[in-house]
Motif scaffolding. Structure first.
Motif, PDB file in Angstrom:
ATOM      1  N   MET A  88       8.919  -5.844  -4.430  1.00 28.80           N
ATOM      2  CA  MET A  88       8.847  -6.568  -5.693  1.00 28.80           C
ATOM      3  C   MET A  88       9.777  -5.953  -6.742  1.00 28.80           C
ATOM      4  O   MET A  88       9.632  -4.791  -7.109  1.00 28.80           O
ATOM      5  N   PRO A  89      10.748  -6.709  -7.258  1.00 27.33           N
ATOM      6  CA  PRO A  89      11.629  -6.224  -8.328  1.00 27.33           C
ATOM      7  C   PRO A  89      10.824  -5.878  -9.579  1.00 27.33           C
ATOM      8  O   PRO A  89       9.749  -6.444  -9.829  1.00 27.33           O
ATOM      9  N   VAL A  90      11.377  -4.958 -10.387  1.00 28.07           N
ATOM     10  CA  VAL A  90      10.639  -4.438 -11.539  1.00 28.07           C
ATOM     11  C   VAL A  90      11.458  -4.560 -12.824  1.00 28.07           C
ATOM     12  O   VAL A  90      12.684  -4.498 -12.811  1.00 28.07           O
ATOM     13  N   ILE A  91      10.733  -4.740 -13.930  1.00 27.50           N
ATOM     14  CA  ILE A  91      11.329  -4.748 -15.271  1.00 27.50           C
ATOM     15  C   ILE A  91      10.669  -3.622 -16.057  1.00 27.50           C
ATOM     16  O   ILE A  91       9.440  -3.554 -16.162  1.00 27.50           O
ATOM     17  N   TYR A  92      11.495  -2.731 -16.611  1.00 27.06           N
ATOM     18  CA  TYR A  92      11.002  -1.509 -17.246  1.00 27.06           C
ATOM     19  C   TYR A  92      11.779  -1.260 -18.540  1.00 27.06           C
ATOM     20  O   TYR A  92      12.801  -1.911 -18.804  1.00 27.06           O
ATOM     21  N   THR A  93      11.319  -0.331 -19.337  1.00 31.37           N
ATOM     22  CA  THR A  93      11.878  -0.124 -20.676  1.00 31.37           C
ATOM     23  C   THR A  93      13.108   0.782 -20.656  1.00 31.37           C
ATOM     24  O   THR A  93      13.101   1.838 -20.032  1.00 31.37           O
ATOM     25  N   ARG A  94      14.137   0.352 -21.347  1.00 34.75           N
ATOM     26  CA  ARG A  94      15.363   1.140 -21.462  1.00 34.75           C
ATOM     27  C   ARG A  94      15.084   2.429 -22.247  1.00 34.75           C
ATOM     28  O   ARG A  94      14.445   2.419 -23.291  1.00 34.75           O
ATOM     29  N   GLY A  95      15.561   3.544 -21.690  1.00 34.37           N
ATOM     30  CA  GLY A  95      15.413   4.824 -22.375  1.00 34.37           C
ATOM     31  C   GLY A  95      14.081   5.509 -22.170  1.00 34.37           C
ATOM     32  O   GLY A  95      13.850   6.595 -22.701  1.00 34.37           O
ATOM     33  N   GLN A  96      13.193   4.890 -21.381  1.00 29.81           N
ATOM     34  CA  GLN A  96      11.911   5.527 -21.102  1.00 29.81           C
ATOM     35  C   GLN A  96      11.880   6.022 -19.652  1.00 29.81           C
ATOM     36  O   GLN A  96      12.887   5.993 -18.953  1.00 29.81           O
ATOM     37  N   GLY A  97      10.692   6.487 -19.210  1.00 29.52           N
ATOM     38  CA  GLY A  97      10.573   7.274 -17.991  1.00 29.52           C
ATOM     39  C   GLY A  97      11.291   6.788 -16.755  1.00 29.52           C
ATOM     40  O   GLY A  97      12.026   7.539 -16.120  1.00 29.52           O
ATOM     41  N   PHE A  98      11.116   5.537 -16.383  1.00 30.40           N
ATOM     42  CA  PHE A  98      11.667   5.046 -15.117  1.00 30.40           C
ATOM     43  C   PHE A  98      13.161   4.753 -15.210  1.00 30.40           C
ATOM     44  O   PHE A  98      13.868   4.736 -14.200  1.00 30.40           O
ATOM     45  N   ASP A  99      13.640   4.524 -16.412  1.00 30.55           N
ATOM     46  CA  ASP A  99      15.046   4.144 -16.608  1.00 30.55           C
ATOM     47  C   ASP A  99      15.976   5.263 -16.142  1.00 30.55           C
ATOM     48  O   ASP A  99      15.756   6.429 -16.430  1.00 30.55           O
ATOM     49  N   GLY A 100      17.025   4.881 -15.433  1.00 34.21           N
ATOM     50  CA  GLY A 100      17.991   5.856 -14.942  1.00 34.21           C
ATOM     51  C   GLY A 100      17.712   6.317 -13.527  1.00 34.21           C
ATOM     52  O   GLY A 100      18.563   6.971 -12.906  1.00 34.21           O
ATOM     53  N   THR A 101      16.524   6.001 -12.995  1.00 33.73           N
ATOM     54  CA  THR A 101      16.229   6.372 -11.614  1.00 33.73           C
ATOM     55  C   THR A 101      17.130   5.597 -10.651  1.00 33.73           C
ATOM     56  O   THR A 101      17.548   6.118  -9.617  1.00 33.73           O
TER      57      THR A 101
END
Length: 371
Positions: free
Chosen positions: A296-309
């Protein structure tokens, strides 16, 4: 190695015990010291990990949170009364401030090298207060290693606390290592999805409070229904804020499901199309990784924990938390490239394997002791 974990919420998360178990499989000894407020409750689902591998101490009261050094001194004294610091090769404090200052002082007294993790509350609560910047630098400058859960948090921390000329020396001791997943998720990886459903099935999972930003997610769902395609949002988890509960209950486009076990939750992951959780702040968010294991594709917050993985667009998209239009565009981009992104989720979810993560932690720890 003999490692002491300093935690303040061991009793509310499995990640510390998972890490300890895999490090012990690699031949190391790990003891957790869990410093909590008086009267702290332990949920039934975590009672199994409250055993001889953890020292659980009610060290302070709820008012001590307003007296930073006083609270840290109480934790320090509780640790000294409970263990012999000279028996350990390394201390890993799992938050920069809530135990980090204690660990810094213990290092000064006993010379034990330490690693410190920088998390959500460190960046988004403490470091908003100017006086904590100098405290952060003292802790980090004396640390043998500094651990971040994502590239986004490392960059944010360095920007807040260090000038360009100072960063090179700090970067040498920094490492980015994500949290791992419970083995259940990687033992039950789903299949690649071909296309989205009609109506589009959006899913959010977690402890639902104001931080989870449900108002914006509902607005995105409404916009999709106005323009097409039709969409429905399912929210799974305990809703802990009355105003958020009223908002969710008041929308015909939302279904709220109470807390589920992982065996029940996996069916919802497999039935939904897109995981959407643009929290205002997030340390890491293992639910994003759980969703990925089911394609399942995910939408997450820019600049927070998951971003950049992952590279943006690979397993989903980072978005500005309060920008419903941008989030809507992310939903449409995922739907238009659904099979490709779903396949990428399946291919990439294995990086959250605790076996590999424990090897990376071991290298960080050994380097920290040697350094």
């Amino acid at each position: 190695m003999r490692i002491l974990y300093v935690c303040t919420y061991y009793h509310r998360a499995m990640i510390f015990r998972d890490s300890m178990n895999y490090l012990e499989d690699r031949g190391h000894s790990v003891l957790a010291f869990n410093a909590v407020a008086k009267g702290a409750k332990i949920d039934d689902k975590y009672r199994s990990i409250m055993d001889e591998k953890v020292i659980h101490r009610e060290c302070f009261n709820k008012y001590d949170r307003f007296l930073f050094r006083w609270k840290q001194r109480k934790i320090e004294k509780a640790i000294e009364a409970s263990v012999s610091l000279k028996d350990f090769d390394l201390i890993h404090c799992h938050t920069l401030f809530n135990g980090g200052w204690t660990t810094y002082r213990l290092h000064q007294k006993y010379g034990v090298p330490y690693v410190v993790s920088v998390r959500n509350t460190d960046l988004n609560v403490f470091l908003r207060i100017p006086t904590f910047k100098s405290i952060a630098k003292k802790i980090v400058d004396r640390a043998a290693g500094v651990l971040f859960l994502s590239e986004a948090y490392r960059e944010k921390f360095l920007q807040i606390c260090y000038s360009e000329s100072e960063r090179e020396s700090v970067l040498k001791k920094c490492d980015v290592i994500p949290n791992g997943l419970e083995p259940f998720w990687l033992e039950n990886i789903g299949t690649v999805r071909e296309k989205v459903h009609e109506p589009l099935a959006l899913l959010c999972v977690g402890k639902i409070d104001k931080n989870k930003n449900m108002g914006t997610v509902i607005r995105v769902t409404e916009q999709l229904n106005e323009k097409g395609p039709a969409a429905h949002l399912t929210v799974i988890g305990q809703v802990v804020d009355d105003s958020v509960k009223a908002m969710l209950d008041g929308s015909r486009l939302v279904t709220v499901v109470p807390y589920l076990t992982k065996e029940e939750l996996i069916r919802y992951y497999r039935d939904a199309d897109i995981f959407i959780m643009p929290s205002f702040s997030e340390s890491f968010g293992r639910v994003y990784a759980e969703a990925m294991t089911q394609g399942m594709p995910v939408i997450y917050t820019r600049g927070q924990g998951f971003d950049g993985t992952f590279r943006d667009g690979s397993v989903g998209y980072s978005v500005k938390a309060d920008d419903a239009d941008e989030i809507e565009r992310a939903v449409r981009s995922i739907a238009a490239n659904y099979r490709e992104i779903s396949e990428s989720c399946i291919d990439n979810c294995r990086i959250f394997n605790w076996k590999d993560i424990s090897e990376r932690l071991e290298r960080l720890y050994l380097r920290s002791i040697a350094g």
